[in-house]
Design a protein around this motif. Structure first.
Motif, PDB file in Angstrom:
ATOM      1  N   UNK A 101      -3.741   2.961   0.238  1.00  0.00           N
ATOM      2  CA  UNK A 101      -2.176   3.039  -1.465  1.00  0.00           C
ATOM      3  C   UNK A 101      -2.569   4.669  -1.899  1.00  0.00           C
ATOM      4  N   UNK A 102      -3.366   5.215  -1.970  1.00  0.00           N
ATOM      5  CA  UNK A 102      -3.132   6.930  -2.760  1.00  0.00           C
ATOM      6  C   UNK A 102      -3.411   6.478  -3.741  1.00  0.00           C
ATOM      7  N   UNK A 103      -2.641   4.984  -4.775  1.00  0.00           N
ATOM      8  CA  UNK A 103      -2.832   5.361  -6.137  1.00  0.00           C
ATOM      9  C   UNK A 103      -4.157   5.060  -6.951  1.00  0.00           C
ATOM     10  N   UNK A 104      -4.562   5.158  -7.878  1.00  0.00           N
ATOM     11  CA  UNK A 104      -5.822   4.795  -8.574  1.00  0.00           C
ATOM     12  C   UNK A 104      -5.502   4.132  -9.964  1.00  0.00           C
ATOM     13  N   UNK A 105      -6.491   3.321 -10.727  1.00  0.00           N
ATOM     14  CA  UNK A 105      -5.659   2.388 -12.377  1.00  0.00           C
ATOM     15  C   UNK A 105      -6.054   3.264 -13.402  1.00  0.00           C
ATOM     16  N   UNK A 110      -1.634  -1.204   4.972  1.00  0.00           N
ATOM     17  CA  UNK A 110      -2.724  -0.274   4.594  1.00  0.00           C
ATOM     18  C   UNK A 110      -3.014  -2.213   4.239  1.00  0.00           C
ATOM     19  N   UNK A 111      -4.231  -1.591   4.228  1.00  0.00           N
ATOM     20  CA  UNK A 111      -4.582  -2.833   3.802  1.00  0.00           C
ATOM     21  C   UNK A 111      -5.733  -3.832   4.568  1.00  0.00           C
ATOM     22  N   UNK A 116       0.907  -1.189   0.049  1.00  0.00           N
ATOM     23  CA  UNK A 116      -0.126   0.010  -0.059  1.00  0.00           C
ATOM     24  C   UNK A 116       0.497   1.268  -0.173  1.00  0.00           C
ATOM     25  N   UNK A 117       2.135   1.224  -0.536  1.00  0.00           N
ATOM     26  CA  UNK A 117       2.920   2.043  -0.728  1.00  0.00           C
ATOM     27  C   UNK A 117       3.085   3.302  -2.294  1.00  0.00           C
ATOM     28  N   UNK A 118       2.468   3.203  -2.979  1.00  0.00           N
ATOM     29  CA  UNK A 118       1.756   3.639  -4.025  1.00  0.00           C
ATOM     30  C   UNK A 118       2.382   4.155  -4.754  1.00  0.00           C
TER      31      UNK A 118
END
Length: 484
Positions: A433-437, A349-350, A315-317
């Motif tokens: 995570x902070x990242x989307x795809x 996280x997660x 969950x780093x991103x």
């Protein structure tokens, strides 16, 4: 009844620590001679005054913390820290409104790493350092950090640790929680220093190396450059993979491995095995897709897939490429990793690998029970029988997790966010995570286009995800506030 005096006393002491960290950012403003000196001076003064105020309200407090007090103080700490922590952004004017500043601050402390700042490189070095420092403070927990520094502050420190710690199982390294906290923070500090020195030795300048080391070991993902894609060489990318991977391991295991040399205990750990095997399978799968569908060479496919897999499961991103351009099946794989998360007791996280392992053991037993109705089938993890009460808590947590994801995704769709982004945002935030795809919110883009209301919802979801849902939601139950 809630002991508000003691809670105020604790919040005051914690704010003194936050003021100290803000003062550290003054070093960067002096070194680089930029315009944020006044912003950090005022912010440090405001935070210190707030600390004095809370300490004054908590004078003569009895140093006895109940379980209810622990849940209140943990949740309030993260909210109050973010309220005071956003002051440098507001005073400096980047971002210039309360909604964006609070989002950015909560994203930092919760180690989510989502940003609403389009041009990160326009920030002063002091603000960039403060963003990274927020993640580093929040990596193992704000209150847990205090237990390590000021064990006498909280009479019920075990209750506080239980309210803030991640994962369904707690493992002590030492009978005294404060001693365990010191060991864990020592490992965390050593990892951060080793990561920073490694980056610097491989060509990063000292400022980027310092910031990326905090972001990597805290599994936060904030970058000092536009987008999270910034790695100067394959060597640095492999180092980032290594330290993200280590930060995703239970810190108790790192202690046993590095300081007690109990390698056998570490290698036999069931959760660690699942964590490693999941990374290997996901990496090989994505690597195959990149080679066959996108004509990557073997080394580039290995590095890119391994980096994304480790970044998402921890969950780093951070990212070393634009995963949004990959085949859609890779989004599914990374989404599963984002949900699963790494090990409990880490900075990640997660849902946590240990919970996934417990669910798999429960499912296995249920299938076996169909064939053998009279069999007694305990759920065992790491040679220990899991009590029924913990299994009930696990299923309750899983149910709440799914409900939160569904409600958040639906709310975002109703607010105008397309369904793909709504689902990935919900997964991303509750997993920190902070990242989307998708192409609208991906590894190389910001979250600035979301509406004000959605940003507040996102801020709340980041907090709920970091404190693992139940710690926050229990405050909204009627029974929590009853006298008896």
């Amino acid at each position: 009844m809630i002991n508000w005096k003691l809670i105020s006393k604790i919040l005051g002491s914690l704010l003194f620590i936050e003021a100290f960290f803000m003062a550290l950012c003054l070093t960067m403003t002096i070194i680089y001679g930029e315009t944020d000196l006044l912003a950090f001076l005022i912010s440090t003064a405001i935070t210190a005054l707030g600390a004095f105020g809370f300490r004054f309200m908590g004078r003569d407090a009895e140093n006895s913390l109940s379980r209810r007090d622990a849940y209140v103080v943990v949740t309030l700490t993260w909210v109050v820290f973010s309220l005071f922590g956003m002051s440098p952004f507001l005073i400096q004017g980047t971002p210039g409104n309360v909604t964006d500043a609070y989002f950015e601050t909560m994203s930092g402390f919760s180690t989510t790493g989502a940003t609403v700042i389009d041009d990160v490189e326009s920030l002063t070095h002091g603000l960039l350092f403060w963003r990274s420092l927020m993640q580093w403070i929040g990596g193992l927990g704000i209150v847990f950090f205090t237990v390590a520094l000021l064990p006498s502050l909280v009479g019920g420190s075990v209750k506080v640790f239980a309210a803030e710690a991640t994962g369904p199982m707690r493992t002590k390294m030492h009978p005294r929680l404060s001693t365990s906290a010191k060991w864990i923070w020592s490992i965390y500090l050593l990892l951060t220093v080793a990561c920073g020195l490694s980056f610097w030795a491989c060509g990063m300048n000292w400022f980027d190396a310092t910031n990326y080391s905090m972001s990597t070991t805290a599994t936060g993902g904030f970058s000092t450059h536009n987008g999270s894609v910034f790695f100067a060489s394959p060597t640095i990318e492999y180092l980032a993979i290594l330290f993200q991977f280590l930060a995703g391991i239970n810190f108790t295991l790192l202690y046993l491995g590095f300081f007690k040399f109990r390698i056998t205990t570490v290698v036999r750990n069931s959760e660690l095995k699942l964590y490693v095997v999941t990374i290997l399978i996901a990496t090989l799968w994505i690597m195959y897709l990149l080679i066959t569908r996108m004509d990557y060479d073997v080394e580039e496919a290995l590095r890119s897939s391994l980096f994304q897999v480790v970044s998402f499961i921890t969950t780093t991103g951070l990212s070393n490429t634009d995963a949004g351009a990959w085949p859609h099946i890779t989004w599914v794989i990374l989404g599963v990793l984002m949900f699963m998360g790494a090990c409990a007791g880490s900075t990640t996280g997660g849902f946590k690998s240990i919970r996934v392992l417990m669910l798999l053991r429960v499912l296995r037993n249920e299938f076996y029970h169909i064939l053998h109705p009279n069999a007694v089938l305990p759920v065992r993890v790491g040679g220990q029988n899991i009590p029924q009460s913990r299994l009930v808590t696990l299923l309750a947590f899983f149910t709440l997790y799914i409900i939160m994801l569904t409600v958040t995704a639906v709310s975002m769709v109703l607010s105008g966010v397309d369904i793909t982004n709504a689902i990935t945002i919900a997964f991303s935030l509750i997993s920190n995570v902070g990242a989307g795809l998708d192409t609208n919110i991906g590894p190389q883009m910001s979250w600035a286009d979301l509406s004000q209301g959605v940003k507040w919802l996102c801020s709340a979801l980041m907090l709920v995800g970091r404190l693992e849902i139940i710690t926050v939601l229990v405050l909204f139950t009627r029974g929590f506030w009853k006298k008896s």
